[in-house]
Design a protein around this motif. Structure first.
Motif, PDB file in Angstrom:
ATOM      1  N   ASP A 293       0.855  -1.348  -0.138  1.00 55.85           N
ATOM      2  CA  ASP A 293      -0.038  -0.061  -0.087  1.00 55.85           C
ATOM      3  C   ASP A 293       0.791   1.295  -0.085  1.00 55.85           C
ATOM      4  OD1 ASP A 293      -2.597   1.129  -0.113  1.00 55.85           O
ATOM      5  OD2 ASP A 293      -2.337   1.748   2.102  1.00 55.85           O
TER       6      ASP A 293
ATOM      7  N   SER B 129       2.425   1.966  -3.461  1.00 50.34           N
ATOM      8  CA  SER B 129       1.510   1.837  -4.770  1.00 50.34           C
ATOM      9  C   SER B 129       1.305   3.504  -5.263  1.00 50.34           C
ATOM     10  CB  SER B 129       0.094   1.540  -4.073  1.00 50.34           C
ATOM     11  OG  SER B 129      -0.384   2.495  -3.300  1.00 50.34           O
TER      12      SER B 129
ATOM     13  N   ARG C  22      -7.991  -0.490  -7.071  1.00 49.61           N
ATOM     14  CA  ARG C  22      -8.681   0.130  -6.250  1.00 49.61           C
ATOM     15  C   ARG C  22     -10.271   0.070  -6.172  1.00 49.61           C
ATOM     16  NH1 ARG C  22      -5.015   1.618  -1.680  1.00 49.61           N
ATOM     17  NH2 ARG C  22      -3.102   2.215  -2.811  1.00 49.61           N
TER      18      ARG C  22
END
Length: 100
Positions: free
Chosen positions: A60, A63, A86
């Motif tokens: 995360d 990203s 997402r």
């Protein structure tokens, strides 16, 4: 099925992370897949959940969100990047092609 986490990208002569362990643990629970047993060490012992969630946090943090606009096209090298998506608001139309 046993899948190694590391593969060799022969065109770049380097080792790469090529694995979906986080997805296997956090999203593939059904009649055939038990998340707790899906990700193990080489000896078959389960990888502790805290380690998997640490990996999820790292993914995360690293990203990059692509600011999509209507008509955009994205090409990516599946050996060079780990990709995902997402949550989105429908409607969503995805046209995809795989090539060598």
């Amino acid at each position: 099925m046993v899948m190694g986490s590391i593969k060799v990208d022969k065109s770049r002569q380097r080792k790469i992370w090529f694995n979906s362990m986080v997805a296997a643990y956090t999203g593939w629970e059904d009649a055939r897949n038990d998340p707790v047993k899906a990700v193990t060490f080489g000896d078959g012992k389960p990888l502790p959940a805290d380690i998997i969630y640490d990996c999820l946090s790292i993914l995360d943090e690293e990203s990059v969100a692509i600011p999509w606009q209507k008509g955009d096209v994205l090409l990516l090298d599946n050996w060079a990047v780990l990709h995902s998506r997402r949550p989105f608001n429908p409607p969503r139309r995805v046209l995809a092609s795989l090539c060598k």
